[in-house]
Write an enzyme that holds these catalytic residues in place. Sequence first.
Site, short mmCIF file in Angstrom:
data_model
loop_
_atom_site.label_atom_id
_atom_site.label_comp_id
_atom_site.label_asym_id
_atom_site.label_seq_id
_atom_site.Cartn_x
_atom_site.Cartn_y
_atom_site.Cartn_z
CE LYS A 1 -4.49 -1.52 1.44
NZ LYS A 1 -5.75 -1.20 2.09
CE LYS B 1 -6.48 -7.80 -0.69
NZ LYS B 1 -7.83 -7.30 -0.78
CE LYS C 1 -13.85 -3.36 1.29
NZ LYS C 1 -12.93 -2.91 2.31
P1 ATP Z 1 -8.97 -2.41 0.49
O1 ATP Z 1 -8.76 -2.54 -0.98
O2 ATP Z 1 -9.58 -1.10 0.91
O3 ATP Z 1 -7.76 -2.80 1.29
P2 ATP Z 1 -10.13 -5.00 0.53
O4 ATP Z 1 -10.92 -5.22 -0.69
O5 ATP Z 1 -8.78 -5.58 0.61
O6 ATP Z 1 -10.09 -3.45 0.85
P3 ATP Z 1 -10.75 -5.45 3.32
O7 ATP Z 1 -11.75 -4.60 4.00
O8 ATP Z 1 -9.33 -5.15 3.54
O9 ATP Z 1 -11.02 -5.49 1.73
O10 ATP Z 1 -11.02 -6.96 3.67
C1 ATP Z 1 -12.19 -7.47 4.29
C2 ATP Z 1 -12.11 -8.98 4.32
O11 ATP Z 1 -12.19 -9.50 2.99
C3 ATP Z 1 -10.79 -9.52 4.89
O12 ATP Z 1 -11.06 -10.68 5.64
C4 ATP Z 1 -9.98 -9.86 3.69
O13 ATP Z 1 -9.03 -10.86 3.93
C5 ATP Z 1 -11.07 -10.35 2.72
N1 ATP Z 1 -10.67 -10.14 1.33
C6 ATP Z 1 -10.38 -8.96 0.75
N2 ATP Z 1 -10.05 -9.12 -0.54
C7 ATP Z 1 -10.14 -10.46 -0.78
C8 ATP Z 1 -9.92 -11.28 -1.94
N3 ATP Z 1 -9.57 -10.72 -3.08
N4 ATP Z 1 -10.10 -12.61 -1.83
C9 ATP Z 1 -10.49 -13.17 -0.65
N5 ATP Z 1 -10.71 -12.46 0.47
C10 ATP Z 1 -10.54 -11.13 0.42
#
Ligand code: ATP
Length: 334
Positions: A120, A202, A205
Site C-alpha cells: 500500500k 488480489k 475495493k
Molecule cells: P482495500 O482494498 O480497501 O484494502 P479490501 O478489498 O482488501 O479493501 P478489506 O476490508 O481489507 O477489503 O477486507 C475485508 C475482508 O475480505 C478480509 O477478511 C480480507 O481478507 C477479505 N478479502 C479482501 N479481498 C479479498 C480477496 N480478493 N479474496 C479473498 N478475500 C478477500
Amino acid sequence: MNNNISNGVKKIVFSGVQPSGVLHIGNYFGALQQWVDMQDKYGCIFCVVDYHAITVKQDPRQLNKNIINTVRAYLASGINPERSIIFQQSDISAHTELAWILNCIARISDLNKMTQFKEKSGDSRENVGVGLFAYPVLMAADILLYNTDAVPVGEDQKQHVELSRALARRFNAQFGHTFKIPEAIIKKESARIMGLDNPAKKMSKSAASPANYIALTDKPEVAAKKIMRAVTDSGKEIKFNIVKRPAIANLLNIYALLAGKNIKTLEREYAGRGYGDFKKDLGKVTGEFLSPWQKKYYSFSDEEIKKILKAGAEQARPLAKATLIKTKKNLGLI
Ligand code: ATP
Ligand code: LTN
C-alpha cells in the site's frame, strides 16, 4: 442481550471489513460467507473498522455512506443482528486505547515486515501516514479486546493475525496472562480471489479501476460485461493451472464458488469449448447470485442500520472495557 457472548459458553469469533469502498465478491467469499456459517457454533462479533479505513485518504461524505453500506452488506449476506453483535469501531474508544498500549510493545521491525504495508505504501514509504504503518497494531487491539478465539479472514490478513498472536504472547510474558491467543480461520478455496484486470494481484475495493472487481452491488449486466472483458491467458482450454494460467484459474475458482460446483466438474463441462462460452455462462451464474443478494441489500433502511449499530456498540462496549481494565491493571496504570 447476546447470551452466546456474555455467558462465555461459546467460543468467540471477531472479524471486520473496512468501509473503504463497495464490497466485492472477494470480500464475500473470503470473509462474509464464512462469518454467516459461523453464527451457529460461535458467539460472533462483526465490526465495521472505520478507523482502519482512514489510514488512507477518504472523502468524509462517502466514508459515512460506506459505513452504513458495509453493514447493509453484512445483513444482505445473512449476518443476523439478533445472534451476532454488529458495531462500528470508532464507537468504542477502547480500541484506540488498547492500540496505544500495544504500540508500546510492538517493534518497528515487526511492522516493517508487513506485506500489506509494503504494497500500500509503494514507492512513497517515507511519506505515507503513520496510521498506515501502525494499522496492524490497531487490528491486534480489535481482536484481543474480545477474548477472541477465531478470526475468519482472507489469506491477505493472515500475517496481521500472526502479529496479533505475537503481540499477545509478548504482552502476556511481560505482564502476566492478559490476552487469549487468537487463531486465523482461512477457507482454502475462497482465500484469495484475484483481480479481473490483473490475476497477479488480489481483487480489492480500493483498486484503481472498477474493472478489477465484481462489486456485490454491480447490476447483473454490468458484472457480466466485466467478466467478458476480464483478462485471459494465451491458449483456449478451460483448465485449472494457477501457475501457467492464473487468469482462467481465477475465473474457474469464481465460477465454482458462485455455482457451488467443483472445479473438476467445470473442466469437464467446458472441455472442447472456448473462453467465450465459459465467460457468458459465468456472467449468467454471477447474475443469479447477485440478484437475490441485491434484493435483500436494498431492503434495509439507513434508520434500521443505525439502530443495529447503536445496539451493537452497547453490547460490545462492556466486553471491551473489561479487557482494557485488566490490561491497565497488569501494566500498573490502575
Ligand atoms: P482495500 O482494498 O480497501 O484494502 P479490501 O478489498 O482488501 O479493501 P478489506 O476490508 O481489507 O477489503 O477486507 C475485508 C475482508 O475480505 C478480509 O477478511 C480480507 O481478507 C477479505 N478479502 C479482501 N479481498 C479479498 C480477496 N480478493 N479474496 C479473498 N478475500 C478477500
Ligand atoms: N485489516 C483487516 C480488517 C480488520 C480486521 C480486524 C479483520 C481490522 N480489524 C480484526 C479481522 C479482525 C482487513 O481486512 N484489511
